[in-house]
Design a protein around this motif. Structure first.
Motif, PDB file in Angstrom:
ATOM      1  N   ALA A  22      43.034  45.337  38.249  1.00 37.13           N
ATOM      2  CA  ALA A  22      44.318  44.582  37.958  1.00 37.13           C
ATOM      3  C   ALA A  22      45.620  45.410  38.034  1.00 37.13           C
ATOM      4  CB  ALA A  22      43.972  43.958  36.461  1.00 37.13           C
ATOM      5  N   THR A  23      45.386  46.619  37.598  1.00 38.05           N
ATOM      6  CA  THR A  23      46.565  47.387  37.516  1.00 38.05           C
ATOM      7  C   THR A  23      46.999  47.976  39.191  1.00 38.05           C
ATOM      8  OG1 THR A  23      45.774  48.566  35.275  1.00 38.05           O
ATOM      9  CG2 THR A  23      47.334  49.746  36.803  1.00 38.05           C
ATOM     10  N   ALA A  24      45.989  48.107  39.861  1.00 36.54           N
ATOM     11  CA  ALA A  24      46.366  48.441  41.185  1.00 36.54           C
ATOM     12  C   ALA A  24      47.064  47.207  41.922  1.00 36.54           C
ATOM     13  CB  ALA A  24      44.943  48.625  42.114  1.00 36.54           C
ATOM     14  N   LEU A  25      46.500  45.923  41.663  1.00 39.01           N
ATOM     15  CA  LEU A  25      47.423  44.678  42.131  1.00 39.01           C
ATOM     16  C   LEU A  25      48.769  44.616  41.564  1.00 39.01           C
ATOM     17  CD1 LEU A  25      44.062  42.339  42.341  1.00 39.01           C
ATOM     18  CD2 LEU A  25      45.498  43.415  44.131  1.00 39.01           C
ATOM     19  N   TYR A  26      48.618  45.006  40.339  1.00 39.13           N
ATOM     20  CA  TYR A  26      49.926  44.878  39.497  1.00 39.13           C
ATOM     21  C   TYR A  26      51.032  45.856  40.179  1.00 39.13           C
ATOM     22  CZ  TYR A  26      53.671  45.433  36.009  1.00 39.13           C
ATOM     23  OH  TYR A  26      54.938  45.401  35.244  1.00 39.13           O
ATOM     24  N   LYS A  27      50.664  46.881  40.629  1.00 38.57           N
ATOM     25  CA  LYS A  27      51.654  47.787  41.295  1.00 38.57           C
ATOM     26  C   LYS A  27      52.195  47.299  42.646  1.00 38.57           C
ATOM     27  CE  LYS A  27      49.339  52.032  39.730  1.00 38.57           C
ATOM     28  NZ  LYS A  27      48.558  53.313  40.264  1.00 38.57           N
ATOM     29  N   ARG A  28      51.245  46.340  43.210  1.00 42.02           N
ATOM     30  CA  ARG A  28      51.644  45.669  44.442  1.00 42.02           C
ATOM     31  C   ARG A  28      52.431  44.321  44.098  1.00 42.02           C
ATOM     32  NH1 ARG A  28      47.737  49.143  44.935  1.00 42.02           N
ATOM     33  NH2 ARG A  28      47.250  49.978  46.938  1.00 42.02           N
ATOM     34  N   GLY A  29      52.829  44.198  42.903  1.00 42.05           N
ATOM     35  CA  GLY A  29      53.478  42.886  42.490  1.00 42.05           C
ATOM     36  C   GLY A  29      52.700  41.739  42.410  1.00 42.05           C
ATOM     37  N   LEU A  30      51.402  41.989  42.306  1.00 43.29           N
ATOM     38  CA  LEU A  30      50.449  40.672  41.922  1.00 43.29           C
ATOM     39  C   LEU A  30      49.811  40.800  40.561  1.00 43.29           C
ATOM     40  CD1 LEU A  30      48.384  41.253  45.434  1.00 43.29           C
ATOM     41  CD2 LEU A  30      50.126  39.492  44.975  1.00 43.29           C
ATOM     42  N   ARG A  31      50.208  39.696  39.661  1.00 46.51           N
ATOM     43  CA  ARG A  31      50.190  39.770  38.504  1.00 46.51           C
ATOM     44  C   ARG A  31      49.263  38.650  38.068  1.00 46.51           C
ATOM     45  NH1 ARG A  31      55.209  41.133  35.457  1.00 46.51           N
ATOM     46  NH2 ARG A  31      56.491  42.212  37.030  1.00 46.51           N
ATOM     47  N   ASN A  32      48.627  37.716  38.960  1.00 50.42           N
ATOM     48  CA  ASN A  32      48.222  36.658  38.600  1.00 50.42           C
ATOM     49  C   ASN A  32      46.702  36.365  39.192  1.00 50.42           C
ATOM     50  OD1 ASN A  32      49.808  35.516  36.622  1.00 50.42           O
ATOM     51  ND2 ASN A  32      51.254  35.115  38.310  1.00 50.42           N
ATOM     52  N   GLN A  33      45.912  37.732  39.488  1.00 44.13           N
ATOM     53  CA  GLN A  33      44.770  37.575  40.315  1.00 44.13           C
ATOM     54  C   GLN A  33      43.491  37.723  39.563  1.00 44.13           C
ATOM     55  OE1 GLN A  33      47.035  36.959  42.922  1.00 44.13           O
ATOM     56  NE2 GLN A  33      44.982  37.289  43.910  1.00 44.13           N
ATOM     57  N   THR A  34      43.753  37.925  38.126  1.00 43.58           N
ATOM     58  CA  THR A  34      42.635  37.577  37.270  1.00 43.58           C
ATOM     59  C   THR A  34      42.072  36.117  36.849  1.00 43.58           C
ATOM     60  OG1 THR A  34      43.056  39.920  36.394  1.00 43.58           O
ATOM     61  CG2 THR A  34      41.613  38.478  35.052  1.00 43.58           C
ATOM     62  N   ILE A  35      40.920  36.085  37.064  1.00 44.46           N
ATOM     63  CA  ILE A  35      40.607  34.568  36.612  1.00 44.46           C
ATOM     64  C   ILE A  35      40.415  34.548  35.219  1.00 44.46           C
ATOM     65  CG2 ILE A  35      38.728  32.739  36.995  1.00 44.46           C
ATOM     66  CD1 ILE A  35      38.076  33.708  39.578  1.00 44.46           C
ATOM     67  N   GLN A  36      41.485  33.708  34.708  1.00 45.37           N
ATOM     68  CA  GLN A  36      41.401  33.562  33.250  1.00 45.37           C
ATOM     69  C   GLN A  36      40.251  32.594  32.441  1.00 45.37           C
ATOM     70  OE1 GLN A  36      43.720  35.229  31.397  1.00 45.37           O
ATOM     71  NE2 GLN A  36      44.575  36.083  33.454  1.00 45.37           N
ATOM     72  N   ASP A  37      40.017  33.106  31.484  1.00 48.93           N
ATOM     73  CA  ASP A  37      39.057  32.273  30.474  1.00 48.93           C
ATOM     74  C   ASP A  37      37.776  32.030  31.273  1.00 48.93           C
ATOM     75  OD1 ASP A  37      40.885  32.050  28.608  1.00 48.93           O
ATOM     76  OD2 ASP A  37      41.845  30.493  29.502  1.00 48.93           O
ATOM     77  N   VAL A  38      37.262  32.971  31.861  1.00 52.29           N
ATOM     78  CA  VAL A  38      35.918  32.920  32.315  1.00 52.29           C
ATOM     79  C   VAL A  38      35.167  34.193  31.807  1.00 52.29           C
ATOM     80  CG1 VAL A  38      36.427  31.495  34.400  1.00 52.29           C
ATOM     81  CG2 VAL A  38      36.058  34.107  34.684  1.00 52.29           C
TER      82      VAL A  38
END
Length: 236
Positions: A18-34
């Motif tokens: 999630a941190t590696a993707l955040y560095k690339r501007g991607l903030r919403n790649q974690t599937i929530q509430d699973v």
């Protein structure tokens, strides 16, 4: 996907990805509430194969629809390739099941890597005992037909507010699930591997009583020098 990329992703946490993707501007790649039906102690890694549900309309969703061998839910179970992760868009609605233990057992026997839904599973206790990772919101006894109609196979979907395109790389650990855009998988896996090595070094220092200031993040050069020594000593 390169075999070496798969192996790297098996050894890093969803949090680090999630941190590696955040560095690339991607903030919403974690599937929530699973969450895992039952933790497996190993990472699920594979390309996404998707199923989309829509709200059920009563005149279209009697039990008789399962007589159709190409019913989209049943058909998708037989189509999902070995090594892929079967991801379902259940509209974040766990009031009716996305699938049950029989379908997941079939996918396990076919070599599917894992299954994810932002809804619920029925027979979840049995699913938890399968030798295949499975993630859902919560147990849900009612059949999917009660509220969901399976309508599209292997199309772009949303799952737990995360965009999922067929072929994206899905990684799940004992905490959560994240989706890596396919074209970024190699570089994200490499960076996450490096990040994990440094994080393991940090943990070792913190356990020895050292401050995190200048250590995490690494803002002091002496910590980078100590990290280089630690990597050499630990073959990392």
């Amino acid at each position: 996907m390169k075999p070496e990329t798969i192996e790297k992703l098996r050894k890093v946490s969803v949090a680090t990805l999630a941190t590696a993707l955040y560095k690339r501007g991607l903030r919403n790649q974690t599937i929530q509430d699973v969450r895992p039906v039952k933790g497996k102690g190993r990472n699920m890694v594979g390309p996404a194969f998707t199923l989309r549900y829509m709200p059920a309309r009563e005149d279209r969703n009697s039990l008789a629809v399962f007589r159709n061998p190409e019913h989209p839910q049943r058909h998708a179970v037989e189509l999902c390739p070995a090594g892929h992760v079967f991801v379902m868009d259940s509209r974040k609605d766990p009031r009716a099941a996305s699938a049950g233990d029989i379908l997941l057992t079939r996918m396990m026997k076919r070599g599917v890597e894992g299954v994810v839904t932002d809804g619920g599973f029925r027979d979840s206790m049995r699913i938890g005992e399968l030798d295949m990772p499975a993630y859902h919101s919560r147990p849900s006894p009612p059949t999917n037909l009660t509220l969901h109609e399976a309508i599209d196979i292997n199309v772009p979907i949303g799952c737990g507010d995360a965009p999922v395109f067929p072929g994206d790389i899905v990684v799940g650990d004992d905490d959560a699930v994240i989706v890596i855009p396919a074209h970024l998988a190699d570089e994200v896996a490499e960076e996450a591997t490096e990040m994990t090595a440094y994080e393991d070094f940090v943990v070792s220092r913190v356990r020895e009583g050292h401050t995190i200031v200048g250590l995490y993040p690494a803002t002091k050069d002496e910590n980078l020098a100590l990290f280089a020594e630690w990597r050499k000593a630990n073959n990392r």
